[in-house]
Write a protein that holds these residues in place. Structure first.
Motif, short mmCIF file in Angstrom:
data_model
loop_
_atom_site.label_atom_id
_atom_site.label_comp_id
_atom_site.label_asym_id
_atom_site.label_seq_id
_atom_site.Cartn_x
_atom_site.Cartn_y
_atom_site.Cartn_z
N TYR A 138 0.86 -1.18 0.00
CA TYR A 138 0.00 0.00 0.00
C TYR A 138 0.90 1.23 0.00
N ILE A 139 0.78 2.04 -1.04
CA ILE A 139 1.68 3.18 -1.24
C ILE A 139 0.87 4.48 -1.23
N ASP A 145 -1.16 11.78 3.41
CA ASP A 145 -2.35 11.35 2.67
C ASP A 145 -3.11 10.28 3.45
N THR A 146 -4.40 10.22 3.23
CA THR A 146 -5.22 9.16 3.84
C THR A 146 -5.67 8.13 2.80
N THR A 147 -5.26 8.30 1.55
CA THR A 147 -5.57 7.35 0.49
C THR A 147 -4.30 6.99 -0.26
N GLY A 148 -4.35 5.85 -0.97
CA GLY A 148 -3.20 5.42 -1.74
C GLY A 148 -3.60 4.37 -2.76
N TYR A 149 -2.61 3.70 -3.30
CA TYR A 149 -2.86 2.65 -4.28
C TYR A 149 -2.06 1.42 -3.89
N VAL A 150 -2.31 0.33 -4.58
CA VAL A 150 -1.61 -0.93 -4.33
C VAL A 150 -0.56 -1.14 -5.41
N PHE A 211 -16.95 8.35 -7.64
CA PHE A 211 -16.01 7.23 -7.60
C PHE A 211 -14.58 7.74 -7.60
N THR A 212 -13.74 7.13 -6.76
CA THR A 212 -12.30 7.40 -6.78
C THR A 212 -11.57 6.07 -6.88
N PRO A 213 -10.47 6.04 -7.62
CA PRO A 213 -9.75 4.78 -7.84
C PRO A 213 -8.79 4.42 -6.72
N ASN A 214 -8.86 5.13 -5.60
CA ASN A 214 -7.89 4.93 -4.53
C ASN A 214 -8.41 4.01 -3.43
N PHE A 215 -7.48 3.46 -2.68
CA PHE A 215 -7.80 2.75 -1.45
C PHE A 215 -7.58 3.70 -0.28
N SER A 281 -2.44 0.86 6.73
CA SER A 281 -2.25 1.54 8.01
C SER A 281 -2.07 3.03 7.75
N SER A 282 -2.58 3.84 8.64
CA SER A 282 -2.43 5.29 8.49
C SER A 282 -1.06 5.76 8.94
N LYS A 283 -0.28 4.86 9.58
CA LYS A 283 1.02 5.27 10.11
C LYS A 283 2.17 4.93 9.19
#
Length: 289
Positions: A138-139, A145-150, A211-215, A281-283
């Protein structure tokens, strides 16, 4: 009941008269099939009749078009199984035909026969050999940021011809694996056998919000690498093109989707599979290998 709408509802918007589900009306409509069998797992089939473009798409109308009284037989040429149907309240439509004895094996060919009213629908697929995922991360672009991608890694076997699909499922939010956006891959386009790529979240349902493409931080993400046939690749690429062109998964721009279903529309797909579970994880970035 969670208000999920499956991918193939987009296939349901074909030109036909209003369908009150009488036998006569079913003759005029099309049977929509979303079905698959994975290595190490059993067959799953979802059946609906096509919804006219003039009808509204909501949970009530979708339920009116569900087919739950068909006879579905799966065979590997030596053994066969008649699927049972169950109610899965996490889905709309909530009825799933499922197998429990004929487990998918790599290299085998599987036929599907659907008998409904006076109609017979057939299809054939093969399960390709699985290719293992090496890792999934998870990047986030920025630490705040609170969202990211795989970001996934796997090795494409040099001596084999492979077609892939990468799919994800967010625990508690999605009842099934969702093909990632631009996650259908032909290894002829790979520059190296060592594959490293970003995965964006795919579209599952008609969104009530943008819709957003993020996790998102805190997501428990199931990441799956599937090997698939060329027919399956062509189907999912055509489906993706419909989403891009129409910008709405419920109303594709046309009904020219590829299909390997004889007597209906949709897909009967055999998949190899490899899975990784990823806790975000948010950390800090997390990885389960």
């Amino acid at each position: 009941m969670k208000k999920y709408l499956l991918f193939l509802l987009g296939l349901l918007t074909v030109s036909c008269s209003n369908d009150n589900f009488s036998e006569q009306k079913n003759i005029e409509s099309k049977i929509v099939v979303e079905s698959w069998i994975e290595e190490g797992d059993y067959a799953n089939v979802l059946l609906s009749s096509s919804i006219p473009v003039t009808d509204g798409i909501d949970s009530t109308n979708v339920l009116n078009h569900v087919i739950r009284s068909a006879k579905i037989t799966i065979s590997d040429g030596e053994h066969s199984e008649v699927l049972r149907v169950k109610n899965d309240k996490n889905r709309i439509p909530p009825f799933v035909y499922f197998g429990s004895t004929l487990m998918g094996q790599a290299g085998k060919e599987y036929t599907m026969k659907i008998e409904y009213l006076n109609r017979v629908i057939e299809a054939t697929t093969t399960i390709p050999k699985s290719v293992q995922l090496k890792s999934a991360e998870y990047i986030k672009k920025n630490a705040t940021d609170t969202t990211g991608y795989v970001f996934v890694k796997f090795d494409d076997p040099v001596s084999e011809k492979n077609y892939y699909q990468i799919a994800t499922k967010v625990e508690g939010e999605e009842p099934i694996f969702v093909p990632s956006f631009y996650g259908n891959l032909d290894d002829k386009n790979f520059k190296s056998s060592a594959i490293e790529m970003q995965i964006n979240r795919g579209i599952l349902l008609f969104p009530k919000t943008k819709f957003t493409p993020n996790f998102t931080d805190g997501d428990l993400i199931h990441v799956k690498l599937r090997t698939q046939t060329k027919e399956s690749l062509d189907f999912w690429n055509s489906w993706q093109n419909e989403i891009v062109n129409a910008k709405n998964p419920i109303y594709p721009s046309n009904t020219s989707l590829k299909s390997n279903i004889k007597g209906g529309i949709g897909i009967w797909a055999g998949y190899g599979q490899s899975n990784i579970i990823l806790q975000t994880s948010s950390k800090k970035q997390s990885r389960f290998e």
